[in-house]
Scaffold this motif. Structure first.
Motif, short mmCIF file in Angstrom:
data_model
loop_
_atom_site.label_atom_id
_atom_site.label_comp_id
_atom_site.label_asym_id
_atom_site.label_seq_id
_atom_site.Cartn_x
_atom_site.Cartn_y
_atom_site.Cartn_z
N SER A 1 51.52 -66.41 41.15
CA SER A 1 53.33 -66.70 41.21
C SER A 1 53.27 -68.03 42.01
N PHE A 2 51.99 -68.08 43.40
CA PHE A 2 51.78 -69.00 43.82
C PHE A 2 52.10 -70.17 43.29
N LYS A 3 51.49 -70.29 42.34
CA LYS A 3 51.34 -71.95 41.59
C LYS A 3 52.66 -72.30 41.23
N ALA A 4 53.35 -71.11 40.62
CA ALA A 4 54.62 -71.85 40.10
C ALA A 4 55.59 -71.96 41.68
N LYS A 5 55.19 -70.71 42.56
CA LYS A 5 56.43 -71.34 43.41
C LYS A 5 55.89 -73.18 44.15
N LEU A 6 54.34 -73.35 44.05
CA LEU A 6 53.62 -74.92 44.85
C LEU A 6 54.46 -75.57 44.06
N ARG A 7 54.47 -75.65 42.54
CA ARG A 7 55.03 -76.61 41.95
C ARG A 7 56.51 -76.78 42.39
N GLU A 8 57.44 -75.75 42.84
CA GLU A 8 59.22 -75.68 43.29
C GLU A 8 59.18 -76.27 44.56
N ALA A 9 58.10 -76.32 45.19
CA ALA A 9 58.44 -76.95 46.07
C ALA A 9 57.92 -78.44 46.58
N CYS A 10 57.07 -78.80 45.55
CA CYS A 10 57.25 -79.63 45.57
C CYS A 10 57.88 -81.35 44.89
N ASP A 11 58.70 -80.00 43.84
CA ASP A 11 59.93 -80.02 43.14
C ASP A 11 61.35 -80.34 44.10
N ARG A 12 61.33 -79.74 45.37
CA ARG A 12 62.40 -79.74 46.15
C ARG A 12 62.26 -81.14 47.41
N GLU A 13 60.74 -81.21 47.39
CA GLU A 13 60.62 -82.67 48.47
C GLU A 13 61.12 -83.62 47.57
N VAL A 14 60.67 -83.67 45.86
CA VAL A 14 61.47 -85.03 45.46
C VAL A 14 62.29 -85.51 45.36
N SER A 15 63.16 -83.36 45.67
CA SER A 15 64.76 -83.85 45.66
C SER A 15 65.77 -84.01 46.68
N ALA A 16 65.21 -84.17 47.32
CA ALA A 16 65.02 -84.16 49.11
C ALA A 16 64.86 -85.28 49.65
N ILE A 17 63.62 -86.55 49.09
CA ILE A 17 63.43 -88.11 48.63
C ILE A 17 64.02 -88.31 48.45
N ASP A 18 65.15 -88.19 47.00
CA ASP A 18 65.98 -89.04 46.87
C ASP A 18 67.04 -89.01 47.87
N LYS A 19 67.63 -87.79 47.74
CA LYS A 19 68.83 -87.65 48.85
C LYS A 19 68.45 -88.44 49.82
N LEU A 20 67.54 -88.67 50.91
CA LEU A 20 67.57 -89.07 51.70
C LEU A 20 67.88 -91.07 51.82
N GLN A 21 66.92 -91.15 50.27
CA GLN A 21 67.41 -92.78 50.03
C GLN A 21 68.45 -93.12 50.38
N LYS A 22 69.55 -92.64 50.06
CA LYS A 22 71.32 -93.31 49.92
C LYS A 22 70.90 -93.48 51.08
N THR A 23 70.33 -92.84 52.24
CA THR A 23 70.86 -93.69 53.61
C THR A 23 69.52 -93.75 54.31
N THR A 24 68.36 -93.74 54.44
CA THR A 24 66.91 -94.45 54.71
C THR A 24 65.90 -95.45 54.07
N PRO A 25 64.97 -95.51 53.90
CA PRO A 25 64.24 -96.01 53.56
C PRO A 25 63.36 -95.40 52.38
N ALA A 26 63.61 -94.97 51.10
CA ALA A 26 62.39 -93.91 50.56
C ALA A 26 60.61 -94.55 50.57
N ASP A 27 60.03 -93.25 51.01
CA ASP A 27 58.97 -92.88 50.60
C ASP A 27 58.46 -92.85 49.14
N ASP A 28 58.06 -94.20 48.94
CA ASP A 28 57.40 -94.10 47.25
C ASP A 28 56.47 -93.48 47.15
N ALA A 29 55.29 -93.35 47.90
CA ALA A 29 54.21 -92.98 47.43
C ALA A 29 54.36 -91.32 47.72
#
Length: 341
Positions: A11-39
């Motif tokens: 379940s830790f591995k599943a939560k790790l994937r979920e955390a990474c997915d949330r980070e991707v979503s957070a970066i996409d939301k911030l992309q509208k107001t600030t330059p995105a960190d593509d790397a």
């Protein structure tokens, strides 16, 4: 994403994937107001897609010297920082964790839940990493032992089968019991085979051979000797019956050719022994000046029949080789590291 001590490693591995997915979503939301960190986004997205059942969660296990320095509160010393950096990069400092266990079961062993967080790393378990990390090799051997069933035992040294168990207290009545059976022996001057076997469910009890008990090494279970009619070999192709003579391998490989020509088993034995004796005679002549070589052991009818059984069981084209080959896999690298409290 919250990780608690009652979570399993799976379940830790599943939560790790979920955390990474949330980070991707957070970066996409911030992309509208600030330059995105593509790397950074690409890194998180790669982890979401790559982490699978092949990845192993590992915990950092410091050496005794590093623990002593930590207990002495010398974390700021140069020696501590040097050792910590070296061990952090050493694959042998990382211990694999079983996916079905939870962090609570590892609390006393690795300090999960303590004040100082344990460092985790997720690594893809490839053949290349197996050669780098001795702890991972031991982990795989342990996993293999748990998955191995004694009923599937079948190698050149022993196989699973049944042997006659004699009840001393019941008029020596017999009963077929599960046993591990060793490669047969043919005593000098005899034709029938003798098998050494160990009963699985009653090891060492009421041993029929006191000599076997007295000669058994310390820590080993005494094995009784059985005649050929007192054992039943379970595998369709018992490998303990394969000829263990290296000089026979070359000639037994010709058995399919002679069978296709319509020769009987006895005729095949005669032809193979004739060819082997001719080759042996040339070798004796060639090595005469060096003292010669010993006599060759003839191929028996049982050897040919066993080879035919092996071919019938596996097929001539897909018959397993007696020489195992090792294959390597692409290299791997750590994919994530995370402290867990």
């Amino acid at each position: 994403v919250r990780v608690v001590i009652s979570d399993t490693i799976h379940s830790f591995k599943a939560k790790l994937r979920e955390a990474c997915d949330r980070e991707v979503s957070a970066i996409d939301k911030l992309q509208k107001t600030t330059p995105a960190d593509d790397a950074k986004r690409a890194s998180y997205l790669s982890l979401v897609r790559r982490i699978n059942y092949m990845h192993i969660v590992m915990v950092f296990v410091p050496s005794q010297r590093l623990r002593e320095l930590s207990q002495a509160h010398r974390e700021s010393d140069r020696e501590y920082r040097r050792l910590y950096g070296l061990e952090l990069q050493d694959p042998n400092s990382w211990q694999p964790l079983h996916q079905i266990r939870d962090f609570e079961s590892y609390r006393n062993q690795y300090g999960f839940g303590a004040k100082d967080a344990a460092l985790l790393r997720v690594v893809e378990g490839t053949a290349d990493y197996k050669h780098k990390n001795a702890r991972y090799r031991d982990f795989l051997e342990e996993q293999k032992a748990w998955k191995t069933r004694v009923e599937h035992l079948n190698n050149e040294g022993e196989c699973f089968g049944y042997a006659k168990y004699k009840h001393k207290g019941d008029g020596f009545s017999t009963e077929w019991r599960c046993a591990t059976i060793d490669r047969p022996e043919i005593p000098a001057g005899e034709v029938s085979k003798r098998f050494r076997a160990c009963f699985i469910h009653a090891p060492g009890l009421e041993s029929e051979s006191s000599a076997a008990s007295s000669t058994a090494a310390a820590g080993q279970v005494a094995k009784d000797v059985f005649n050929e009619d007192e054992v039943l070999l379970a595998p369709l192709h018992p490998r303990i019956n394969d000829s263990d003579r290296q000089e026979h391998v070359e000639f037994l490989a010709r058995v399919p050719e002679y069978r296709d020509q319509g020769l009987t088993d006895a005729q095949i034995v005669a032809v193979l022994n004739k060819e082997m004796k001719a080759q042996h005679a040339q070798q004796v002549f060639g090595y005469a000046e060096e003292g010669g070589i010993g006599p060759c052991t003839p191929i028996t009818l049982a050897d040919v029949q066993q080879e035919l059984k092996r071919l019938d069981a596996f097929g001539a084209a897909q018959s397993p080789s007696r020489i195992d080959a090792a294959a390597s896999s692409p290299s791997n690298s750590p994919t994530a590291a995370s402290p867990v409290r």
